[in-house]
Structures are given as structure tokens and as C-alpha cells.
Design an enzyme around this catalytic site. Structure first.
Site, mmCIF file in Angstrom:
data_model
loop_
_atom_site.group_PDB
_atom_site.id
_atom_site.type_symbol
_atom_site.label_atom_id
_atom_site.label_comp_id
_atom_site.label_asym_id
_atom_site.label_seq_id
_atom_site.Cartn_x
_atom_site.Cartn_y
_atom_site.Cartn_z
ATOM 1 N N ARG A 36 -18.730 -18.522 -11.664
ATOM 2 C CA ARG A 36 -19.898 -19.071 -10.976
ATOM 3 C C ARG A 36 -20.781 -17.970 -10.414
ATOM 4 O O ARG A 36 -20.306 -16.926 -9.981
ATOM 5 C CB ARG A 36 -19.448 -19.970 -9.827
ATOM 6 C CG ARG A 36 -20.614 -20.697 -9.171
ATOM 7 C CD ARG A 36 -20.172 -21.517 -7.997
ATOM 8 N NE ARG A 36 -20.207 -20.695 -6.781
ATOM 9 C CZ ARG A 36 -19.845 -21.139 -5.594
ATOM 10 N NH1 ARG A 36 -19.402 -22.367 -5.444
ATOM 11 N NH2 ARG A 36 -19.905 -20.352 -4.541
ATOM 12 N N CYS B 275 -24.104 -17.858 -7.576
ATOM 13 C CA CYS B 275 -24.875 -18.623 -6.608
ATOM 14 C C CYS B 275 -25.958 -17.710 -6.056
ATOM 15 O O CYS B 275 -25.659 -16.630 -5.554
ATOM 16 C CB CYS B 275 -23.984 -19.134 -5.483
ATOM 17 S SG CYS B 275 -24.889 -20.139 -4.274
#
Length: 125
Positions: free
Chosen positions: A103, A105
Site C-alpha cells: 500500500r 498512502c
């Protein structure tokens, strides 16, 4: 190589500008989902409710593509304000299966319809 455009009837429809996902052999690229309902309206609440709605919308697209959250390999989260990172993470951790996918972000200067979060993903087909 085959290329399939996928749209979920459970999400708001923007086929005039994008597909909810594009499937190529072995991979599914999911467009960013914002916290909108099937009618395209932003759901009530704050970052927690909005994160949950984005994850729900992505789940609808994964289902339409014949995949699932268990096959997601990469997620990109775009936050309007990085101060919401902890609250977003609480929902993300609870709703996504383990082990979690890779991930990124980041804080984005401006998101569509001035929402506070948008999430996109890549999944195995």
C-alpha cells in the site's frame, strides 16, 4: 492480449469518462473509488465512514471482475488531509483481510467532488 472493461451495477456509473476496472490477463486495475453511493452521492459521515464506503465500492468492482479482496496485491490511498491517516487506518485494518496488500498512502491536494478519501487497487485475476 485481451482487455476487458468492467463496471459494477452496484456503484455509481461514470462510463462516459471511465470504467470501474480494466482486466488484462492476470491483473485487474481498479479505478479510484470515492465515498459515494450507487446514485453518486457522497455518503454521510467522516473519514471512517468514507473509508468504509470506498472499500465497499472497491469490493463491488472486485466482485464484478470475478476477484476479491484476498487477491488484491496493491492499494493506493489518497487522503485530502494526512491528519486523517490514523482514523483511515483503523477502518482499513478492520475491513481488509490479512495479510494486507502492499500500500501507498499520500495526501492529495484536491480529490473529485472535494471528498476526503479516494482508494484504488490492483488485483490478481
Amino acid at each position: 492480449m485481451s482487455v476487458e472493461k468492467i463496471n459494477s451495477t452496484k456503484n455509481s456509473n461514470f462510463q462516459h469518462i471511465l470504467s470501474h476496472a480494466t482486466k488484462v490477463p492476470g491483473l485487474i486495475f481498479l479505478s479510484g473509488q470515492t465515498p459515494t453511493d450507487v446514485n453518486g452521492q457522497v455518503v454521510q459521515g467522516g473519514i471512517k465512514e468514507h473509508t468504509a464506503q470506498c472499500i465497499h465500492n472497491l469490493g463491488n468492482v472486485l466482485e464484478a471482475a470475478g476477484s476479491s479482496w484476498e487477491k488484491v496485491v496493491k492499494v493506493n490511498v489518497y487522503l485530502k488531509n494526512m491528519d486523517n491517516f490514523t482514523e483511515m487506518n483503523e477502518v482499513y485494518e478492520k475491513l481488509l483481510p490479512s495479510p494486507k496488500p502492499a500500500r501507498t498512502c499520500i495526501q492529495a491536494a484536491k480529490l473529485p467532488n472535494d471528498v476526503d478519501v479516494e482508494i484504488e487497487a490492483i488485483a490478481a485475476a
